[in-house]
Write an enzyme that holds these catalytic residues in place. Structure first.
Site, PDB file in Angstrom:
ATOM      1  CB  SER A 563      63.135  36.289  19.508  1.00 51.93           C
ATOM      2  OG  SER A 563      61.754  36.201  19.710  1.00 51.93           O
ATOM      3  CG  ASP A 647      59.688  31.741  13.884  1.00 53.94           C
ATOM      4  OD1 ASP A 647      58.720  31.622  14.670  1.00 53.94           O
ATOM      5  OD2 ASP A 647      60.536  32.649  13.987  1.00 53.94           O
ATOM      6  CG  HIS A 679      61.029  31.811  17.576  1.00 51.12           C
ATOM      7  ND1 HIS A 679      60.835  32.837  16.686  1.00 51.12           N
ATOM      8  CD2 HIS A 679      61.262  32.415  18.771  1.00 51.12           C
ATOM      9  CE1 HIS A 679      60.941  34.006  17.316  1.00 51.12           C
ATOM     10  NE2 HIS A 679      61.211  33.775  18.582  1.00 51.12           N
TER      11      HIS A 679
END
Ligand SMILES: *[C@@H]1O[C@H](CO)[C@@H](O)[C@H](O)[C@H]1NC(C)=O
Ligand SMILES: *[C@@H]1O[C@H](CO)[C@@H](O)[C@H](O)[C@H]1NC(C)=O
Ligand SMILES: *[C@@H]1O[C@H](CO)[C@@H](O)[C@H](O)[C@H]1NC(C)=O
Ligand SMILES: *[C@@H]1O[C@H](CO)[C@@H](O)[C@H](O)[C@H]1NC(C)=O
Ligand SMILES: *[C@@H]1O[C@H](CO)[C@@H](O)[C@H](O)[C@H]1NC(C)=O
Ligand SMILES: *[C@@H]1O[C@H](CO)[C@@H](O)[C@H](O)[C@H]1NC(C)=O
Ligand SMILES: *[C@@H]1O[C@H](CO)[C@@H](O)[C@H](O)[C@H]1NC(C)=O
Length: 715
Positions: A563, A647, A679
């Site tokens: 991330s 995602d 994600h």
């Protein structure tokens, strides 16, 4: 305890494990919090464990005597999903079961754990996949309960398996918020439903009726939805101790959902006899500055007040969560310990209503603090828990707390805690479960280094099993996501720090600019500076580790992050620090800030409009400045890129763009994709593939490793 048996605990006989492999870590039990019963004598918890042999997980429920720590298995079937303590005795329970006459429906059952082996009694059938049970017993002996479920626009609970299948797959949108995390938004929204089990002693009847309590809120812009998706649960609503009133949380009805964080609390009678009344937010007695997200509403045991938190900022998810107590009769709202530079995560009342037991992140773990329910602005709470991380807790009748905690070295510690911080341990998974044998507090250290502004910043250091400081170990430099988050003393079943270290590495996880749990200044000052201060802090952390930890080999180091951590890997790739590593691992990160508007929440949670300090049209320079792809000419370090199709936060094109650039530049690189993950890689069997792939690819050798687990990607 008739019919129960004591689980054999052979702690002292357990062999020391050599090291924890990804497969061991992923198939080890995962624990729920230990939930205390009303008298504070018993706690109930469950474990679920995944088997790589039959590719299924098994759930087991346990009952713990809070005085002795003695544990017995509760012989529930696989169908039992949620249990609450409620009924005519201190050991009565109400539970949800997936047994249902309707596909994806549920049933409600009562039982008494004074005899755990006794059969439960079915009391209700519900024709949709409800969850999030809360319940109280009223003065008349009824049980008033709450559940939540997706609902049609007309308010009726939605069961996908019973719904009509439309003849088109098209989706039409007229406002922002097309998708969220890993789902496209549909017409259905979550709602809280109430119902009553009419009681006589310990037997109950149900008339089959549930009431959608969100009906009647005027919603000019955003339809009400509780729990707030995707991570809200039954902590987003509560029922008063007498069962008459419900408080729930929903996003602000007058603001767009995708670019504002505002959410408010509403009060409504449990029987839905009048429409919900807004408790905080515009027009209430709350301070005008309180405009952002609300959370953790909880009735006091005397039913007179509600404790909750709210953030000020309306477009910043990581603003400080400040505590409030609302007086229900007068509507008055009082800030509690207003100047405390820490964010409340959960709040619980003491039984006498005098104190709030508050969980808050402090120095890279979640701690408990006791705050008087009328604390003034300058009251400074002090933590009463240690360096482990609190995941759940209950205030017991005498004022002690039952705490469930975890740490890098243990997924589950249960202890009672006095208000002055004396802990009596009832269970430590690392001492009692073979899966975690050999793990302990010595696996972790904390290192302080100087940040770029001259302040002291903290990094966690995780050692492999049998660590010997006179040896030299390969080095993992780990950067957390968020960026408003931290690498801390927390057990994870995804990127488990101890499992990484146990493959023969020392792992260092710094908490640079943007990190939480060190006060709001460090968190907030990342705004407009994604690639500068955090990067410079990381350079300092890396140099400090290499200069001061003689047991790490900085010539054999990799850096990894997901991330925002993935963004930082892509940023390192274009900057000098990237050259220090043998390989970089980026997992679902940002490759170009110019693609940020393909995300779903624009406020933006943790990036875009807040963190870039403006929109891409008004503050284009910030987006240009912090764009990793702008530095592609410098890319030179082998990189492993992981990015998944579901995602929608940072779409898969971000990972593909990074991989394409690396390949065209001739930089050794690999791309791992899961079409059915978002994600995060959530499914157990796939998590182990990712983990193994990460570990075998780490030191740039890019050896085949567990390739057999992966479908071949290309020629
Ligand atoms: C729990 O354990 C304590 C200490 O061994 C014991 O005195 C008590 O009776 C147990 N509680 C129950 C309800 O069995
Ligand atoms: C609500 O809408 C659904 C889907 O159209 C329908 O099946 C259901 O009967 C409706 N409920 C009510 C109370 O009208
Ligand atoms: C949020 O989006 C709406 C349109 O959906 C727009 O009118 C509003 O100005 C935006 N607010 C912010 C703070 O960007
Ligand atoms: C509060 O946390 C610190 C470590 O961060 C610990 O040393 C201290 O003992 C804790 N306080 C109490 C009362 O446990
Ligand atoms: C935030 O911290 C930095 C570094 O310690 C300091 O220079 C700055 O003045 C602080 N800002 C505020 C608003 O306290
Ligand atoms: C953000 O933008 C505002 C005005 O557009 C400016 O006053 C402020 O200094 C900026 N903040 C940062 C951290 O760049
Ligand atoms: C450190 O890593 C380098 C590069 O792989 C290697 O040549 C060297 O032998 C390692 N040093 C030690 C002490 O293991």
């Amino acid at each position: 305890m008739a019919g129960s048996y004591v689980v054999a605990l052979a702690a002292l006989l357990l062999p020391m494990i050599e090291c924890m492999t990804p497969k061991q870590m992923i198939s080890a039990p995962r624990y729920s919090g230990a939930v205390a019963n009303p008298s504070g004598e018993w706690a109930l918890y469950s474990t679920s464990a995944y088997s790589f042999d039959d590719h299924e997980s098994t759930v087991i429920w346990y009952l713990m005597n809070i005085t002795s720590g003695e544990i017995t298995k509760v012989p529930f079937g696989d169908d039992v999903s949620e249990v609450v303590w409620v009924g005519d005795s201190d050991t009565s329970i109400l539970y949800t079961s997936s047994k249902s006459s309707v596909k994806s429906g549920i049933s409600l059952w009562t039982a008494d754990l004074a005899d755990p082996s006794a059969k439960g009694t079915k009391v209700a059938n519900l024709a949709a996949p409800y969850s999030g049970l809360k319940a109280v017993r009223t003065a008349s002996g009824d049980i008033n309960f709450l559940l939540n479920c997706l609902a049609y626009e007309n308010g009726t609970a939605y069961n996908e398996d019973l719904a009509e299948v439309p003849y088109t797959t098209g989706r039409l949108y007229d406002s922002i918020y097309v998708r969220h995390w890993d789902l496209y938004l549909t017409q259905q929204r979550y709602a809280v439903f109430s119902g009553t089990l009419t009681g006589s002693g310990s037997s109950y009847d149900f008339n089959g009726e549930v009431t959608n309590l969100l009906e009647g809120i005027e919603a000019p812009v955003t339809r009400p939805e509780t729990p707030v998706q995707p991570y809200g649960g039954n902590g987003d609503y509560d029922i008063s101790p007498d069962g008459s009133t419900v408080v729930f949380l929903t996003k602000a009805p007058e603001l767009p959902k995708a670019n504002s964080t505002a959410s408010y609390l509403y009060l409504v009678p449990h029987d839905g006899s009048s429409v919900p009344a807004q408790l905080n937010g515009p027009g209430s007695a709350a301070p005008a500055s309180a405009q952002g997200a609300s959370g953790a509403p909880l009735f006091s045991p005397d039913g007179k007040s509600i404790a909750y938190f709210q953030q000020d900022g309306v477009s910043y998810e990581s603003d400080r969560s400040k505590m409030y107590v609302a007086d229900i009769a007068s509507g008055g709202i009082t800030p509690i310990a207003e100047n405390w530079d820490s964010s409340a995560a959960t709040i619980k009342w003491s039984r006498d209503c005098n104190d709030l037991y508050v969980a808050s992140d402090y120095l890279a773990s979640t701690r408990l603090f006791i705050v008087p329910a009328d604390a003034g602005a300058d009251f400074k709470p002090t933590n009463i828990t240690d360096v482990t991380s609190v995941s759940d807790y209950y205030v017991l009748p005498g004022g002690d707390a039952l705490v469930t905690a975890n740490a890098v070295w243990s997924p589950f510690n249960v202890y009672t805690l006095t208000p002055t911080g004396d802990a009596s341990y009832l269970y430590n998974a690392n001492e009692e479960n073979a899966e975690f044998a050999g793990l302990g507090p010595d696996d972790v250290d904390f290192m302080w280094y100087e940040g770029t502004l001259g302040d002291q910043q903290q990094a966690i250091v995780v050692y492999p099993t049998d660590f010997d400081p006179s040896q030299v170990y390969d080095f993992i430099f780990y950067v957390h996501g968020g960026p408003q988050g931290y690498t801390g003393n927390v057990w994870s079943s995804r990127w488990n720090l101890k499992t990484w270290a146990d493959q023969g590495y020392v792992l260092v996880g710094p908490n640079p600019t943007g990190s939480t749990s060190y006060g709001q200044n460090l968190t907030d000052r990342i705004q407009g500076r994604w690639g500068s201060w955090p990067y410079e802090d990381l350079v300092n952390a890396y140099n400090h580790a290499c200069d001061n930890l003689p047991y790490i080999n900085c010539s054999n180091a990799v850096a990894a992050g997901a991330s925002y951590g993935g963004y930082m890997m892509n940023w390192l790739q274009g900057h000098d620090l990237g050259r220090e590593f043998k390989a970089l691992v980026s997992h679902d990160g940002v490759t170009t800030t110019f693609a940020d508007y393909g995300s779903e929440e624009l406020w933006q949670v943790k990036f875009i409009q807040h963190d870039m300090n403006g929109t891409i049209w008004d503050n284009r320079e910030a987006y240009r400045l912090w764009d990793p792809l702008r530095h592609a000419k410098n890319f030179a370090t082998p990189q492993f890129v992981v990015h998944n199709d579901l995602d929608y936060r940072l779409p898969v094109s971000e990972g593909i763009a990074m991989f394409n650039a690396l390949q065209e530049l001739g930089v050794p690189s690999r791309f791992l994709n899961f079409p059915d993950e978002g994600h995060w890689v959530d499914s157990w069997s796939q998590a182990v593939v990712t983990f193994n792939a990460l570990l075998t690819l780490l030191l740039a050798g890019f050896e085949p490793g567990e390739q057999s687990l992966l479908a071949p990607g290309n020629l």
